[in-house]
Motif scaffolding. Structure first.
Motif, PDB file in Angstrom:
ATOM      1  N   ILE A  31      40.485  32.273  33.156  1.00  0.00           N
ATOM      2  CA  ILE A  31      41.471  33.174  33.619  1.00  0.00           C
ATOM      3  C   ILE A  31      41.702  34.398  32.640  1.00  0.00           C
ATOM      4  CG2 ILE A  31      43.986  33.035  33.475  1.00  0.00           C
ATOM      5  CD1 ILE A  31      43.933  29.950  33.822  1.00  0.00           C
ATOM      6  N   ASP A  32      41.365  34.038  31.446  1.00  0.00           N
ATOM      7  CA  ASP A  32      41.563  35.501  30.811  1.00  0.00           C
ATOM      8  C   ASP A  32      40.293  36.384  30.846  1.00  0.00           C
ATOM      9  OD1 ASP A  32      43.653  34.306  29.305  1.00  0.00           O
ATOM     10  OD2 ASP A  32      42.504  33.554  27.662  1.00  0.00           O
ATOM     11  N   SER A  33      39.477  36.044  31.374  1.00  0.00           N
ATOM     12  CA  SER A  33      38.237  36.856  31.712  1.00  0.00           C
ATOM     13  C   SER A  33      38.439  37.552  32.982  1.00  0.00           C
ATOM     14  CB  SER A  33      36.958  36.179  31.735  1.00  0.00           C
ATOM     15  OG  SER A  33      36.960  35.176  32.912  1.00  0.00           O
ATOM     16  N   GLY A  34      39.515  37.208  33.891  1.00  0.00           N
ATOM     17  CA  GLY A  34      39.622  37.747  35.261  1.00  0.00           C
ATOM     18  C   GLY A  34      38.639  37.087  36.437  1.00  0.00           C
ATOM     19  N   PHE A  35      38.100  35.918  35.880  1.00  0.00           N
ATOM     20  CA  PHE A  35      37.078  35.055  36.992  1.00  0.00           C
ATOM     21  C   PHE A  35      37.583  34.994  38.269  1.00  0.00           C
ATOM     22  CE2 PHE A  35      35.715  31.222  38.695  1.00  0.00           C
ATOM     23  CZ  PHE A  35      34.178  31.620  39.039  1.00  0.00           C
ATOM     24  N   PHE A  36      39.054  34.698  38.470  1.00  0.00           N
ATOM     25  CA  PHE A  36      39.523  34.220  39.724  1.00  0.00           C
ATOM     26  C   PHE A  36      40.060  35.456  40.481  1.00  0.00           C
ATOM     27  CE2 PHE A  36      40.132  30.662  36.822  1.00  0.00           C
ATOM     28  CZ  PHE A  36      39.614  29.734  37.426  1.00  0.00           C
ATOM     29  N   GLY A  37      40.089  36.523  39.987  1.00  0.00           N
ATOM     30  CA  GLY A  37      40.819  37.652  40.752  1.00  0.00           C
ATOM     31  C   GLY A  37      41.975  37.316  41.031  1.00  0.00           C
ATOM     32  N   GLN A  38      42.626  37.393  41.922  1.00  0.00           N
ATOM     33  CA  GLN A  38      44.049  36.857  42.302  1.00  0.00           C
ATOM     34  C   GLN A  38      44.293  35.417  42.225  1.00  0.00           C
ATOM     35  OE1 GLN A  38      46.250  38.630  45.654  1.00  0.00           O
ATOM     36  NE2 GLN A  38      48.035  37.169  45.145  1.00  0.00           N
ATOM     37  N   ILE A  39      44.868  34.778  41.542  1.00  0.00           N
ATOM     38  CA  ILE A  39      45.039  33.160  41.538  1.00  0.00           C
ATOM     39  C   ILE A  39      45.927  32.813  42.913  1.00  0.00           C
ATOM     40  CG2 ILE A  39      45.771  31.018  40.717  1.00  0.00           C
ATOM     41  CD1 ILE A  39      44.615  32.087  37.817  1.00  0.00           C
ATOM     42  N   LEU A  40      45.583  32.178  43.771  1.00  0.00           N
ATOM     43  CA  LEU A  40      46.149  31.641  44.857  1.00  0.00           C
ATOM     44  C   LEU A  40      46.856  30.388  44.802  1.00  0.00           C
ATOM     45  CD1 LEU A  40      43.568  32.513  47.608  1.00  0.00           C
ATOM     46  CD2 LEU A  40      45.131  34.058  46.619  1.00  0.00           C
ATOM     47  N   SER A  41      46.032  29.379  44.291  1.00  0.00           N
ATOM     48  CA  SER A  41      46.601  27.830  44.226  1.00  0.00           C
ATOM     49  C   SER A  41      46.059  27.242  43.173  1.00  0.00           C
ATOM     50  CB  SER A  41      46.655  27.200  45.692  1.00  0.00           C
ATOM     51  OG  SER A  41      45.215  27.243  45.806  1.00  0.00           O
ATOM     52  N   VAL A  42      46.875  26.008  42.879  1.00  0.00           N
ATOM     53  CA  VAL A  42      46.259  25.105  41.936  1.00  0.00           C
ATOM     54  C   VAL A  42      46.655  23.512  42.503  1.00  0.00           C
ATOM     55  CG1 VAL A  42      46.439  24.062  39.483  1.00  0.00           C
ATOM     56  CG2 VAL A  42      46.972  26.658  39.964  1.00  0.00           C
ATOM     57  N   ARG A  43      45.634  22.809  42.777  1.00  0.00           N
ATOM     58  CA  ARG A  43      45.608  21.405  42.976  1.00  0.00           C
ATOM     59  C   ARG A  43      45.153  20.417  41.890  1.00  0.00           C
ATOM     60  NH1 ARG A  43      43.646  24.391  47.044  1.00  0.00           N
ATOM     61  NH2 ARG A  43      44.814  24.315  49.150  1.00  0.00           N
ATOM     62  N   GLY A  44      46.286  19.527  41.388  1.00  0.00           N
ATOM     63  CA  GLY A  44      45.989  18.631  40.483  1.00  0.00           C
ATOM     64  C   GLY A  44      45.961  17.192  40.916  1.00  0.00           C
ATOM     65  N   GLU A  45      45.011  16.346  40.444  1.00  0.00           N
ATOM     66  CA  GLU A  45      45.335  14.936  40.640  1.00  0.00           C
ATOM     67  C   GLU A  45      44.932  14.211  39.500  1.00  0.00           C
ATOM     68  OE1 GLU A  45      45.327  13.069  43.247  1.00  0.00           O
ATOM     69  OE2 GLU A  45      45.119  14.812  44.922  1.00  0.00           O
ATOM     70  N   PHE A  46      45.896  13.402  39.235  1.00  0.00           N
ATOM     71  CA  PHE A  46      46.000  12.506  37.859  1.00  0.00           C
ATOM     72  C   PHE A  46      46.293  11.234  38.432  1.00  0.00           C
ATOM     73  CE2 PHE A  46      48.739  10.331  34.963  1.00  0.00           C
ATOM     74  CZ  PHE A  46      48.040  10.194  33.980  1.00  0.00           C
ATOM     75  N   GLY A  47      45.841  10.318  37.599  1.00  0.00           N
ATOM     76  CA  GLY A  47      46.178   8.870  37.488  1.00  0.00           C
ATOM     77  C   GLY A  47      45.090   7.832  37.619  1.00  0.00           C
TER      78      GLY A  47
END
Length: 383
Positions: free
Chosen positions: A155-171
């Motif tokens: 994130i700090d390096s700008g790798f993603f460009g504009q971040i659009l979405s985050v999907r998390g799966e836990f359990g």
């Protein structure tokens, strides 16, 4: 090299998390490495003062690790001449009263989450600590996991460009307790005892989302109790009254949409028990507890949808592993070291009780959203 001995009243260390992560892998690990060096010839030497309800368990634990100080009396522990910090890893219902007592005794506060059962109580604890002038912090360990540290690097390096979405799966599947022993204490599945997936995990998701991607601005949550009957530590059946799964949609600053599924009634088909997929205009990443894989825009393949033909490509092979590029210590231990330095040297520390209260706020709004079936705004939180 001189020692600066810092006594830590540790409440709740006979429990699984308090013992494994906080006592053994954090505080005792710091002692095993010779203390925490400050760079001026001084080392911080944490001295545990164990406190809990069971005299037998405390004595056995102290004997096992060669520890001198333990008691079943919280007042006695707080009055110990070495005591400077109070740490709480008790069940949530017992936490608020104990922290209040420790603040009134003038001790610095470090606590597991959630910091209280209600937002009002959590904010009041933060206010009390600020007015008392004591250092205070809430455990936000996942920010220090190797996988999320690598994600932060991207994130700090700008790798993603504009971040659009985050999907998390836990359990994972927590056994019901009849024919196989449950991996978690039974109180986790009783709402009247402070249990429930939202109360347990939404405080985590709050600091992960806030800390990596942007402040949470709204929440929509759906809960379920997928397994209605479980068996306790004595093999007795009981009604599961708390949610054992929560499905949340969060709107973040910058228009980012985050979706996180959390469940104790899911069988794992992932590389790790928690994974976050982040998609941006320039690239994507999948981060777990330890590993992080990426796919850059320039290397994104062109899948073709054809249900009449078998898949001939391995989608997972089209991602690259982010290298460690360094050694990663235990996440709980890293935060303990930062808090100890904060107490001793006054160094900057951002994960205070107000940050902990934000997690309680999101849990409270998540439960309300699930009850009312609607999206709720998450207002800014101040003392």
């Amino acid at each position: 090299m001189s020692r600066n001995v810092v006594g830590i009243v540790m409440n709740g260390v006979t429990g699984r998390m308090g013992y494994r992560q906080h006592l053994v892998r954090s505080v005792l690990a710091i002692r095993e490495q010779g203390g925490l060096p400050l760079g001026d010839g001084t080392v911080i030497w944490p001295e545990p003062i164990l406190v809990g309800r069971s005299e037998h368990k405390l004595k056995e634990l102290a004997d096992r690790h060669g520890l001198e100080h333990w008691t079943t009396d919280l007042g006695e522990a707080l009055a110990h001449p070495l005591a400077q910090i109070y740490f709480d890893a008790q069940v949530t219902q017992a936490r608020e009263k104990a922290i209040r007592t420790a603040i009134e005794a003038g001790k610095h506060i470090y606590t597991e989450k959630p910091t209280a059962e209600s937002l009002d109580a959590a904010v009041e604890l933060a206010r009390m600590a600020r007015e008392a002038g004591v250092c205070n912090g809430a455990v936000q360990d996942k920010l220090f996991l190797p996988g999320l540290l690598k994600l932060k690097r991207l994130i700090d390096s700008g790798f993603f460009g504009q971040i659009l979405s985050v999907r998390g799966e836990f359990g994972y599947w927590v056994f019901e307790g009849d024919w196989q022993t449950a991996q978690r204490p039974s109180w986790n599945y009783r709402a009247e005892d402070g249990g429930g997936m939202i109360l347990d995990m939404f405080p985590h998701w709050r600091y992960v989302l806030d800390g990596l991607f942007g402040e949470v601005r709204s929440v929509y949550a759906h809960t379920a109790t997928h397994v209605p009957e479980r068996f306790d530590e004595q093999g007795r059946s009981y009604a599961a009254t708390a949610d054992d799964a929560a499905y949340g949609v969060f709107e973040l600053d910058g228009g980012i949409t985050a979706q996180i599924n959390s469940s104790w009634a899911v069988r794992v088909d992932r590389d790790e028990l928690v994974e976050f997929q982040v998609d941006g205009t320039e690239g994507s990443a999948v981060a777990g507890l330890r590993n992080c894989r990426v796919q850059h825009r320039s290397l994104t393949p062109k899948p073709v949808w054809n249900p009449d033909l078998p898949v001939t490509e391995s989608f997972r092979d089209q991602w690259q592993l982010v290298p460690d590029n360094g050694e990663f210590d235990n996440g709980f231990k890293i935060q303990w070291e930062l808090f100890l330095k904060h107490v001793v040297t006054g160094s900057e520390y951002q994960w205070d009780l107000l940050e902990g209260a934000k997690g309680v706020q999101l849990a409270e709004l998540g439960l309300r959203s699930a009850r009312e079936g609607r999206r709720l705004d998450v207002p800014a939180l101040e003392i």
